[in-house]
Design a protein around this motif. Structure first.
Motif, PDB file in Angstrom:
ATOM      1  N   HIS A 145       0.838  -1.192   0.000  1.00 15.89           N
ATOM      2  CA  HIS A 145       0.000   0.000   0.000  1.00 15.89           C
ATOM      3  C   HIS A 145       0.877   1.247   0.000  1.00 15.89           C
ATOM      4  CE1 HIS A 145      -3.850  -1.912   0.259  1.00 15.89           C
ATOM      5  NE2 HIS A 145      -3.547  -2.558   1.380  1.00 15.89           N
ATOM      6  N   THR A 169      -0.628  -0.285  -4.510  1.00 14.48           N
ATOM      7  CA  THR A 169      -1.774   0.623  -4.555  1.00 14.48           C
ATOM      8  C   THR A 169      -1.297   2.061  -4.393  1.00 14.48           C
ATOM      9  OG1 THR A 169      -2.279   0.691  -2.179  1.00 14.48           O
ATOM     10  CG2 THR A 169      -3.213  -1.139  -3.464  1.00 14.48           C
ATOM     11  N   TYR A 190      -6.638   2.794  -5.500  1.00 12.28           N
ATOM     12  CA  TYR A 190      -7.582   2.309  -4.499  1.00 12.28           C
ATOM     13  C   TYR A 190      -8.751   3.268  -4.286  1.00 12.28           C
ATOM     14  CZ  TYR A 190      -5.278   5.444  -1.118  1.00 12.28           C
ATOM     15  OH  TYR A 190      -4.775   6.554  -0.476  1.00 12.28           O
ATOM     16  N   PHE A 195      -9.664  -2.679  -4.576  1.00 10.08           N
ATOM     17  CA  PHE A 195      -8.350  -3.326  -4.604  1.00 10.08           C
ATOM     18  C   PHE A 195      -8.424  -4.785  -4.169  1.00 10.08           C
ATOM     19  CE2 PHE A 195      -8.030  -1.521  -0.234  1.00 10.08           C
ATOM     20  CZ  PHE A 195      -7.560  -2.614   0.478  1.00 10.08           C
ATOM     21  N   ASP A 213       1.506  -2.756   4.805  1.00 10.20           N
ATOM     22  CA  ASP A 213       0.542  -1.673   4.915  1.00 10.20           C
ATOM     23  C   ASP A 213       1.046  -0.568   5.826  1.00 10.20           C
ATOM     24  OD1 ASP A 213      -1.658  -0.069   4.948  1.00 10.20           O
ATOM     25  OD2 ASP A 213      -2.911  -1.419   6.139  1.00 10.20           O
ATOM     26  N   VAL A 215      -0.505   2.426   5.574  1.00  5.92           N
ATOM     27  CA  VAL A 215      -1.626   3.377   5.543  1.00  5.92           C
ATOM     28  C   VAL A 215      -2.440   3.312   6.827  1.00  5.92           C
ATOM     29  CG1 VAL A 215      -3.743   4.034   4.345  1.00  5.92           C
ATOM     30  CG2 VAL A 215      -1.722   3.357   3.035  1.00  5.92           C
ATOM     31  N   THR A 219      -7.099   0.883   5.206  1.00  9.16           N
ATOM     32  CA  THR A 219      -6.778  -0.291   4.385  1.00  9.16           C
ATOM     33  C   THR A 219      -6.647  -1.586   5.173  1.00  9.16           C
ATOM     34  OG1 THR A 219      -4.455   0.384   4.576  1.00  9.16           O
ATOM     35  CG2 THR A 219      -5.615   1.001   2.553  1.00  9.16           C
ATOM     36  N   SER A 223      -7.479  -5.375   3.625  1.00  5.63           N
ATOM     37  CA  SER A 223      -6.248  -6.079   3.256  1.00  5.63           C
ATOM     38  C   SER A 223      -6.229  -7.515   3.763  1.00  5.63           C
ATOM     39  CB  SER A 223      -5.028  -5.321   3.799  1.00  5.63           C
ATOM     40  OG  SER A 223      -4.888  -4.080   3.155  1.00  5.63           O
TER      41      SER A 223
END
Length: 323
Positions: A145, A169, A190, A195, A213, A215, A219, A223
């Protein structure tokens, strides 16, 4: 006296206050550094807002590169005039600073101050994520991400150098072009695409081996649906807010998943740990396997504006503050 950005209260970018600071002489095991370039990172935001509780007051910033201008007692690895880079501890948003010598790494001649300050913290993060948190293999597929960001770009290129398949992403079509330019096998916007569906389609319904990840809240749960059975969720950042798991059983429901929340402090416990990561990073940069994108530079005096741009997700690649 030197100029430095000091945080005296947690809060927004306006809490970064430019002040005159007396740096003094280095003590036992310390170096005095004149910064040539300073890296901007999301951890700086977490500390400024108080998400990561840092004792107040403090000088902001965790990454930089510059010259050794004085050496404290007991330091044998460095001398005045050496070119160095560092990641942590706080104190980087300054013209000059005191630094523990065990947090410094020597710069190879081919690595500029700017490249070092733009890449060491992010590249060291990519190193431990790909080699220590999970030993990535050439036959594995990962989801990254924020793949157009500074860490995401290095992470993507390093994973491709290992031989893995990478899905990245990003938040716009333009950023997705950047993701593809760094070698990703699939780039997903995304904001306009699902996604999870795209990942499942790309992997033939199997899911990815690992999700990286940075983020956070936005997310994290989707995810989990991107992972294969017994896949690994690596949550290493909170750009959209902190993550919480509503119940542990969600990991069982979605396929006996693993979750970890690593930090650099947990992996870089010794000077040698950091130097191993730095050597690996600088070697790949020198070989051309990793290209460091410095997409924004700001004068150090405009650190407040730089923080606003970072939090608004208006940046790509790495951002530097220049004293």
């Amino acid at each position: 006296m030197t100029k430095a950005f000091v945080v005296r209260e947690y809060g927004g970018p306006e809490q970064l206050r430019l002040e005159d600071v007396d740096v003094g002489a280095p003590g036992q095991g310390q170096l005095k550094i004149r910064n040539r370039a300073i890296g901007l990172n999301f951890v700086d935001v977490y500390q400024r807002t108080g998400l990561y509780k840092t004792p107040l007051p403090f000088t902001a910033g965790n990454e930089g590169a510059g010259d050794v201008v004085a050496v404290g007692p007991g330091v044998t690895d460095f001398a005045v005039g050496d070119r160095i880079a560092y990641q942590g501890p706080i104190g980087a948003y300054a013209e000059e600073r005191i630094l523990p010598a065990d947090k410094a790494v020597r710069l190879p001649p081919a690595i500029s101050y700017e490249v070092a300050a733009a890449s060491l913290l992010k590249g060291a993060t990519a190193f431990y994520l790909l080699h220590w948190t999970h030993t990535l293999k050439a036959d594995e597929t990962i989801l990254v991400h924020a793949a157009a960001g500074g860490t995401g770009q290095i992470l993507t290129q390093w994973a491709k150098a290992i031989g893995a398949r990478v899905i990245g992403t990003a938040g716009s079509d333009e950023k997705c072009n950047t993701v593809r330019g760094n070698g990703a096998d699939l780039a997903i916007n995304y904001k306009s695409d699902d996604f999870v569906a795209r990942v499942k389609e790309f992997t033939g319904g199997r899911g990815v081996d690992v999700v990286y990840d940075g983020v956070g809240a936005v997310t994290f749960e989707p995810s989990l649906d991107c992972l294969k059975v017994r896949g690994l969720m690596v949550s290493f950042g909170n750009a959209s807010g902190p993550v919480s798991i509503p119940r542990l059983g969600i990991l069982a429901d979605k396929g006996s998943l693993y979750v970890t929340r690593p930090t650099g402090a947990g992996y870089f416990r010794t000077a040698n740990d950091l130097r191993v990561a730095a050597d690996a990073l600088f070697n790949l940069i020198e070989l051309g396997r990793i290209k460091v994108a410095i997409d924004q530079t700001w004068p150090l005096a405009q650190a407040v504006e730089a923080h606003r741009a970072l939090e608004a997700r208006q940046t790509t690649g790495s951002t530097l503050l220049l004293p």
